[in-house]
Design an enzyme around this catalytic site. Structure first.
Site, PDB file in Angstrom:
ATOM      1  N   LYS A 488      55.756  33.761  58.708  1.00 52.77           N
ATOM      2  CA  LYS A 488      54.401  34.299  58.797  1.00 52.77           C
ATOM      3  C   LYS A 488      53.586  33.855  57.585  1.00 52.77           C
ATOM      4  CE  LYS A 488      55.963  38.687  56.743  1.00 52.77           C
ATOM      5  NZ  LYS A 488      56.044  40.142  56.914  1.00 52.77           N
ATOM      6  N   TYR A 716      32.545  31.189  31.243  1.00 54.70           N
ATOM      7  CA  TYR A 716      31.595  32.247  31.565  1.00 54.70           C
ATOM      8  C   TYR A 716      31.778  33.465  30.662  1.00 54.70           C
ATOM      9  CZ  TYR A 716      30.346  29.851  35.923  1.00 54.70           C
ATOM     10  OH  TYR A 716      29.890  28.941  36.851  1.00 54.70           O
TER      11      TYR A 716
END
Length: 821
Positions: A488, A716
């Site tokens: 999965k 940033y």
């Protein structure tokens, strides 16, 4: 021609049964999935920790194999009247014995190579340097084991005038067997490292074991700067060897007096001769020096050796699968080419079941003696056997013999440049492409054109590591216990069809996905193995009917919805489902009190077939919760005991996950187990860790290097301030690629030029900055984000996450490259 009767004198079997004395033997086989010419194959039924070759004899017979070496009692096979059986005490020893006899039929020089590191590279480089002068034979890839060596030596024939075989060992007593098979006339010992040291009393014992390869050799090339080896070789038992040593030691035959490392090359002075090695790393320089010493021993002039050295490039000792244009995949094997390695590469190509159309891009073979008409006929037959649809051939020899090839589509070009000129007219679409070329054809140009263009960050998945982990968990199980591979979320982020093909190739019984669309994607990629959909939802039942998917059913609401949908499909006589029970985790699942009603509903719905019953353990890895876990197991067994007698067909029961397999297999493996995170190399159980291999390497490259001064800020919000002048590098990976932002500001590190360096400032969406002060880093340098030196599971722990999160977070825009050692 080699006939079954010849095996009597060579193997001296315990017993034999010869029903087809005229069945010739051309090929040896130990893997039932890799049969070339069945009628001319001798199959060795080898028993290992995880597999028993005897279990595949019936399948081999169906394929047309008639010759078998077995270790089980021959009386068990008396009823097979059309086959030949030879009972041996040990199948591997019998293969070695046969290969040793075969080797003794030839009298060309044989170079044996051993050591802890570098032996495969030395072998491949030596072959590249000598291929234009010798018709040589060598191990394909890294076939240097107790099985790989005899398989390789069996390929020798009378046209070969040089053989180069490497030998690897991991336990005491193994080298003598390989020495009898290889029978080297000269040898190279690269170095003695720490690999497999746990099986030897000390370093000296391991060195003596490796030297057994040269018990009857005439000469040995080695580095005399390895003091222990140099002193050991002075003992009486090694006096038969002409010792050809190199190094800084004054006793060296070829004394290294100067070493100058330049930008991309290393200049070496041996005595009065200068050699230019096209590498700067220590390991490559040492490997090249072994070859230089051998060639000097063979009286090659320094100028000729220098010319040959320039042919060398770094070797990837593995096949690589990566995305190609137009939803194709490409298997890159462009370094060397011989018949044995071609067969191995084609076997790997065939295993890519998700792509039915197969294309081979092939160059002329690199050897001094041209292939014969018979060789080209054999290659054509091989390509037909492997269902190759299209051949793109490069080289004058292949073009000359094009009349011997009869494939649905085939094109012959004199040169790589000519193929590239016609490249735009060669449509590649939804296919598997094997690129197999000799080094001098420079097929990397073709690779670059076919590669699906993406940024430089890649997730490399090592398929042999996945297989190792599968076999580790398989070792806890009985032979008839089935395995569900949990695939999965794109195999926990590692990809899908390419990885799943390898699992199927290694006999996985079931696959399990979370949602129906994941299962449909696999079906669209021609995966035919049964697929369980764990998160089955009512709106996707129609899709599951159409694509042959098997839903997990966990409550009456969904069961009723499925029965109603099936009522509109009277053409479906049997639809398989899997019933989930809640035994304590309290997520999805029926409960004990639902059994009577559940059985009544299923019996009243003749189209349904409940092929399995399962449950989920809450804390199998936690010893403190063992009482609870055993309570879950006991309740589940009671559920199975109530349901099974009420259904008129066999029902599989399964409750164990990866941790459960490791800790509770003896008491609860039942009919089937589900293997998830452990398959991908991660476990919370200490005893598992030494046996599991991490298949994941996430890496990128430096895109820019710059210097900043003290007090300047990075990124940033200016969260990082340089405390002194420093050098930083920018790498093209950010949180949009799956790099957790929690690794910002020094919390995470990456590997550059063998050193872990910190991430500085905030991680951006598409890039981040790292501190490379003190390193000679430059644009294009490789950067390892997760890997051997910086394991993903350790990174996860450092930021209070679990490996699942980091794996599944790696974005789809990061290409997956699958490697096969």
């Amino acid at each position: 021609m080699f006939m079954p009767i010849h095996l009597l004198d060579i193997l001296n079997p315990v017993a034999q049964q010869i029903n087809k004395p005229d069945a010739s033997i051309v090929h040896l086989c130990f893997d039932s999935r890799k049969v070339l010419q069945p009628a001319a194959t001798l199959f060795f039924a080898i028993q290992t920790e995880h597999r028993d070759g005897h279990d595949y004899i019936k399948d081999m017979m169906k394929k047309g194999v008639v010759n078998f070496v077995i270790t089980r009692n021959i009386a068990d096979y008396q009823h097979y009247a059309n086959c030949n059986f030879f009972q041996a005490a040990n199948a591997v020893a019998a293969m070695q014995q046969l290969a040793a006899w075969h080797r003794a039929q030839f009298h060309c020089p044989v170079i044996g190579i051993t050591g802890s590191n570098g032996k495969t590279i030395v072998k491949e480089w030596l072959a590249v340097m000598l291929a234009d002068q010798y018709n040589l034979i060598k191990n394909p890839n890294s076939y240097n084991s107790q099985i790989g060596v005899p398989f390789s030596v069996w390929q020798m024939n009378g046209r070969h005038n040089l053989a180069i075989f490497e030998a690897g060992i991991s336990h005491p007593g193994e080298m003598e067997a390989l020495a009898r098979v290889i029978q080297p006339t000269a040898g190279i010992i690269t170095n003695i490292g720490t690999a497999h040291s746990q099986y030897f009393t000390n370093h000296l014992e391991k060195t003596k074991e490796k030297l057994k390869l040269f018990a009857n050799a005439e000469a040995l090339i080695y580095c005399c700067d390895h003091a222990e080896l140099h002193e050991l070789l002075k003992n009486d038992e090694y006096q038969h060897l002409a010792k050809v040593s190199w190094g800084q030691n004054r006793e060296a035959c070829y004394r290294l007096t100067q070493k100058v490392t330049l930008a991309t090359t290393t200049k070496i002075t041996l005595d009065d001769d200068i050699f230019t090695i096209p590498f700067t790393d220590a390991a490559s320089v040492e490997n090249a020096l072994h070859i230089i010493a051998l060639l000097r021993r063979l009286d090659y002039a320094a100028s000729e050796i220098n010319e040959k050295l320039q042919r060398l490039v770094p070797i990837s000792m593995r096949l690589e699968i990566q995305e190609a244009v137009n939803q194709s995949i490409m298997i890159n094997d462009t370094y060397s080419l011989d018949l044995s390695s071609l067969r191995i590469a084609l076997d790997f190509l065939v295993s890519q079941a998700a792509h039915r159309s197969k294309t081979l891009i092939l160059s002329d073979f690199e050897q001094a003696t041209p292939l014969t008409e018979s060789d080209y006929e054999d290659i054509n037959e091989l390509l037909h056997q492997k269902s190759i649809v299209r051949l793109l051939s490069v080289g004058e020899q292949l073009k000359t013999h094009q009349h011997q090839f009869h494939l649905p589509e085939q094109h012959f070009f004199n040169t790589t440049a000519e193929l590239l000129q016609h490249f735009s007219s060669l449509r590649f679409d939804h296919e598997a492409i094997l690129i197999k070329g000799a080094r001098n054809f420079k097929f990397e140009r073709i690779v670059n054109l076919l590669r699906f263009k993406t940024h430089k960050t890649i997730l490399q998945v090592n398929l042999p590591a996945i297989v190792n982990n599968l076999n580790y968990y398989r070792s806890f199980l009985k032979p008839d216990t089935k395995i569900v591979a949990m695939v999965k979320a794109l195999c926990y982020g590692l990809g899908d069809a390419e990885l799943i093909n390898e699992l199927i190739y290694n006999n996985i019984d079931y696959l399990a996905v979370a949602y129906a669309d994941e299962g449909v994607r696999l079906r669209q990629r021609h995966i035919h193995t049964p697929i369980i959909v764990l998160g089955a939802e009512a709106h996707s039942f129609e899709m599951m009917l159409n694509w042959g998917l098997e839903p997990e059913i966990f409550n009456f609401y969904y069961l009723d919805k499925l029965i109603k949908i099936l009522s509109y499909h009277t053409e479906i006589e049997e639809f398989k489902i899997h019933l989930k029970f809640d035994t304590g985790i309290h997520r999805l699942g029926f409960e004990w009190q639902d059994i009577d009603k559940l059985m009544a509903v299923i019996k009243g719905a003749p189209q349904l077939k409940a092929v399995s019953i399962f449950s989920h353990l809450a804390a199998a890895e936690d010893e403190n919760e063992d009482a609870f876990t055993r309570g879950q197991i006991a309740l589940f067994k009671q559920i199975c005991d109530r349901i099974r007698p009420q259904l008129p067909y066999p029902v599989l029961c399964h409750i164990l996950n990866s941790a459960g397999i490791s800790r509770f297999a003896d008491e609860a493996q039942l009919d089937m187990v589900r293997l998830g995170l452990g398959l991908y190399g991660y476990s919370y159980i200490a005893k598992d860790l030494p046996h599991l291999q991490d298949p994941v390497t996430l890496k990128t490259v430096i895109t820019e290097v710059k210097s900043i001064g003290k007090g300047e800020t990075v990124g940033y919000n200016r969260t990082f301030t340089a405390q002194e002048a420093m050098t930083l590098a920018i790498i093209p990976i950010g949180y949009a690629d799956g790099l957790p932002s929690e690794l910002s500001n020094g919390a995470g590190k990456v590997l550059v030029r063998g050193k872990l360096v910190p991430i500085i400032g905030k991680i951006c969406m598409d890039m981040c900055m790292i501190d490379v002060s003190g390193l000679t880093a430059s644009e294009g340098d490789e950067v390892e984000i997760y890997g051997h030196a910086n394991p993903l599971d350790k990174v996860a722990i450092s930021i209070k996450k679990i490996p699942y999160e980091l794996l599944t977070a790696i974005a789809r825009r990061v290409p997956r490259v699958y490697v096969m050692e």
